[in-house]
Design a protein around this motif. Structure first.
Motif, PDB file in Angstrom:
ATOM      1  N   HIS A 144      73.127  60.427  23.574  1.00 40.93           N
ATOM      2  CA  HIS A 144      73.265  61.722  22.904  1.00 40.93           C
ATOM      3  C   HIS A 144      72.005  62.192  22.163  1.00 40.93           C
ATOM      4  N   ARG A 145      71.078  61.239  21.864  1.00 37.87           N
ATOM      5  CA  ARG A 145      69.937  61.632  21.027  1.00 37.87           C
ATOM      6  C   ARG A 145      68.972  62.597  21.710  1.00 37.87           C
ATOM      7  N   ASN A 146      68.959  62.579  23.041  1.00 39.56           N
ATOM      8  CA  ASN A 146      68.022  63.458  23.747  1.00 39.56           C
ATOM      9  C   ASN A 146      68.793  64.265  24.784  1.00 39.56           C
ATOM     10  N   GLU A 147      68.724  65.605  24.653  1.00 38.89           N
ATOM     11  CA  GLU A 147      69.463  66.506  25.544  1.00 38.89           C
ATOM     12  C   GLU A 147      69.117  66.292  27.004  1.00 38.89           C
ATOM     13  N   HIS A 148      67.800  66.114  27.284  1.00 42.53           N
ATOM     14  CA  HIS A 148      67.366  65.981  28.677  1.00 42.53           C
ATOM     15  C   HIS A 148      67.959  64.730  29.302  1.00 42.53           C
ATOM     16  N   VAL A 149      67.924  63.635  28.516  1.00 41.80           N
ATOM     17  CA  VAL A 149      68.438  62.364  29.029  1.00 41.80           C
ATOM     18  C   VAL A 149      69.936  62.475  29.299  1.00 41.80           C
ATOM     19  N   SER A 150      70.685  63.050  28.342  1.00 42.22           N
ATOM     20  CA  SER A 150      72.137  63.105  28.530  1.00 42.22           C
ATOM     21  C   SER A 150      72.516  64.045  29.668  1.00 42.22           C
ATOM     22  N   LEU A 154      63.126  57.477  18.905  1.00 46.50           N
ATOM     23  CA  LEU A 154      64.042  58.495  18.409  1.00 46.50           C
ATOM     24  C   LEU A 154      64.832  59.127  19.537  1.00 46.50           C
ATOM     25  N   ASP A 155      64.227  59.218  20.726  1.00 48.05           N
ATOM     26  CA  ASP A 155      64.901  59.838  21.868  1.00 48.05           C
ATOM     27  C   ASP A 155      65.922  58.936  22.510  1.00 48.05           C
ATOM     28  N   PHE A 156      65.807  57.624  22.300  1.00 45.17           N
ATOM     29  CA  PHE A 156      66.730  56.719  22.953  1.00 45.17           C
ATOM     30  C   PHE A 156      67.544  55.929  21.936  1.00 45.17           C
ATOM     31  N   TYR A 216      70.655  64.689  32.270  1.00 46.39           N
ATOM     32  CA  TYR A 216      70.263  63.983  33.499  1.00 46.39           C
ATOM     33  C   TYR A 216      71.328  62.966  33.884  1.00 46.39           C
ATOM     34  N   LEU A 217      71.813  62.226  32.883  1.00 48.21           N
ATOM     35  CA  LEU A 217      72.839  61.223  33.170  1.00 48.21           C
ATOM     36  C   LEU A 217      74.129  61.876  33.646  1.00 48.21           C
ATOM     37  N   ARG A 218      74.435  63.042  33.063  1.00 54.64           N
ATOM     38  CA  ARG A 218      75.660  63.725  33.467  1.00 54.64           C
ATOM     39  C   ARG A 218      75.565  64.137  34.938  1.00 54.64           C
ATOM     40  N   THR A 219      74.402  64.676  35.325  1.00 53.37           N
ATOM     41  CA  THR A 219      74.187  65.052  36.729  1.00 53.37           C
ATOM     42  C   THR A 219      74.318  63.823  37.626  1.00 53.37           C
ATOM     43  N   PHE A 220      73.665  62.723  37.201  1.00 53.63           N
ATOM     44  CA  PHE A 220      73.712  61.477  37.965  1.00 53.63           C
ATOM     45  C   PHE A 220      75.154  61.011  38.117  1.00 53.63           C
ATOM     46  N   SER A 221      75.937  61.113  37.038  1.00 47.52           N
ATOM     47  CA  SER A 221      77.315  60.635  37.092  1.00 47.52           C
ATOM     48  C   SER A 221      78.164  61.522  38.003  1.00 47.52           C
ATOM     49  N   ASN A 222      77.874  62.833  38.035  1.00 39.77           N
ATOM     50  CA  ASN A 222      78.602  63.710  38.952  1.00 39.77           C
ATOM     51  C   ASN A 222      78.295  63.347  40.395  1.00 39.77           C
ATOM     52  N   ASP A 223      77.011  62.987  40.654  1.00 39.18           N
ATOM     53  CA  ASP A 223      76.641  62.537  42.001  1.00 39.18           C
ATOM     54  C   ASP A 223      77.402  61.280  42.380  1.00 39.18           C
ATOM     55  N   LEU A 224      77.482  60.328  41.450  1.00 35.68           N
ATOM     56  CA  LEU A 224      78.190  59.071  41.715  1.00 35.68           C
ATOM     57  C   LEU A 224      79.655  59.338  42.015  1.00 35.68           C
ATOM     58  N   LYS A 225      80.260  60.232  41.218  1.00 32.70           N
ATOM     59  CA  LYS A 225      81.679  60.534  41.416  1.00 32.70           C
ATOM     60  C   LYS A 225      81.881  61.205  42.767  1.00 32.70           C
ATOM     61  N   ALA A 226      80.934  62.086  43.134  1.00 31.89           N
ATOM     62  CA  ALA A 226      81.053  62.791  44.411  1.00 31.89           C
ATOM     63  C   ALA A 226      80.941  61.828  45.576  1.00 31.89           C
ATOM     64  N   SER A 239      74.294  52.875  33.512  1.00 31.78           N
ATOM     65  CA  SER A 239      73.540  52.121  32.512  1.00 31.78           C
ATOM     66  C   SER A 239      72.214  51.656  33.087  1.00 31.78           C
ATOM     67  N   CYS A 240      72.219  51.220  34.338  1.00 32.17           N
ATOM     68  CA  CYS A 240      70.973  50.803  34.986  1.00 32.17           C
ATOM     69  C   CYS A 240      70.006  51.982  35.047  1.00 32.17           C
ATOM     70  N   GLU A 241      70.552  53.154  35.378  1.00 34.53           N
ATOM     71  CA  GLU A 241      69.713  54.341  35.455  1.00 34.53           C
ATOM     72  C   GLU A 241      69.128  54.662  34.088  1.00 34.53           C
ATOM     73  N   LEU A 242      69.929  54.492  33.044  1.00 32.56           N
ATOM     74  CA  LEU A 242      69.466  54.760  31.688  1.00 32.56           C
ATOM     75  C   LEU A 242      68.329  53.818  31.308  1.00 32.56           C
ATOM     76  N   VAL A 243      68.472  52.543  31.621  1.00 33.10           N
ATOM     77  CA  VAL A 243      67.417  51.578  31.312  1.00 33.10           C
ATOM     78  C   VAL A 243      66.161  51.894  32.125  1.00 33.10           C
ATOM     79  N   ARG A 244      66.359  52.258  33.401  1.00 32.56           N
ATOM     80  CA  ARG A 244      65.215  52.598  34.253  1.00 32.56           C
ATOM     81  C   ARG A 244      64.503  53.822  33.681  1.00 32.56           C
ATOM     82  N   VAL A 245      65.266  54.822  33.229  1.00 35.68           N
ATOM     83  CA  VAL A 245      64.673  56.027  32.637  1.00 35.68           C
ATOM     84  C   VAL A 245      63.904  55.669  31.372  1.00 35.68           C
TER      85      VAL A 245
END
Lengths: 141, 111
Positions: free
Chosen positions: A102-108, B109-111, A110-120, B68-74
């Motif tokens: 949650h701390r970084n908008e871009h990261v979250s 701070l970002d992670f 990106y993960l949401r997009t990735f998770s939608n791909d996984l679900k698809a 989680s793997c993707e998060l660590v890789r990022v």
């Protein structure tokens, strides 16, 4: 009281103490092995990223980043457990992982997009969605 | 095999068991610690007659593990890319620890 338990230590307690020490040593050597294997993977990722920019990365720095990533993963484990527990679950799911970023908008996002791909891509979840869709149809009739 | 495909296989087949192992280590340690504390509390209170329930440690869903793997890789990627940007601005072709120092506060701070 705690002191009473320590003072009247029975032989079984002493044996348990020794067993615990052995287990602890095994635990530590497993940790070291895991740490080393993780470092190799992190080194591989770091070097591949550096070469994408046409640069080289110093060995010391790669090792630092690997240790940092290991600590990050341990912190991630704690966060995921807390989030799942907070939702009264024993099993960590994708929402927990997305929330931990949650701390970084871009990261979250990106993960949401990735998770939608996984679900698809997951065929079993498609079956669940079709079942739920059928149920909903019956309900609206 | 293209580089993107290589990255894909790298993190799915290499990272997954490693990340899973690290997660499980932390979870079993925390579960054991909690059990130990609860057992001590039960002994102190003298009210708990029954044996303490062995609670299952936390587990992870397959897709959540991949995520989680993707998060660590990022995380690793961001660390390297941000340090590389600093190195490039300096004009050097080798990424050094001093470059990481520069971007470390924001990274944490970002992670």
């Amino acid at each position: 009281m705690a002191t009473d338990r320590v003072l009247c230590g029975s032989s079984s307690e002493i044996e348990r103490g020794e067993e615990q020490e052995e287990q602890q040593q095994e635990h530590d050597s497993e940790a070291k092995l895991l740490h080393d294997r993780f470092r190799l993977s992190a080194i591989s990722i770091a070097e591949s990223e550096a070469s994408k920019n046409g640069m080289e990365i110093s060995k010391v720095l790669v090792s630092c980043i690997a240790d940092l990533a290991y600590k990050f993963t341990e912190g991630l484990a704690k966060d995921l457990q807390l989030f799942a527990q907070h939702a009264n679950r024993k099993c960590v799911n994708m929402e927990d992982v997305i929330l931990s970023a949650h701390r970084n908008e871009h990261v979250s996002s990106y993960l949401r997009t990735f998770s939608n791909d996984l679900k698809a891509r997951d065929p079993s979840s498609e079956r669940k969605r079709k079942k739920e869709a059928k149920k909903n149809d019956k309900a609206t009739i | 095999m293209g580089e993107a495909a290589f990255d894909f296989y790298l993190h799915f087949f290499l990272l997954q068991p490693l990340i899973h192992a690290i997660l499980k280590r932390v979870w079993t340690a925390r579960t054991l610690e909690r059990e130990r504390i609860e057992a001590n509390e039960a002994l102190d209170s003298e009210a708990g007659a029954g044996t303490s329930k062995k609670s299952r440690p936390t587990s992870v869903n397959g897709n959540a593990l991949k995520l989680s793997c993707e998060l660590v890789r990022v995380f690793v990627t961001e660390a390297v890319q941000r340090a590389a940007a600093v190195a490039e601005a300096e004009g050097s072709t080798q990424i050094e620890p001093s470059h990481l120092e520069f971007i470390l506060p924001q990274l944490l701070l970002d992670f």
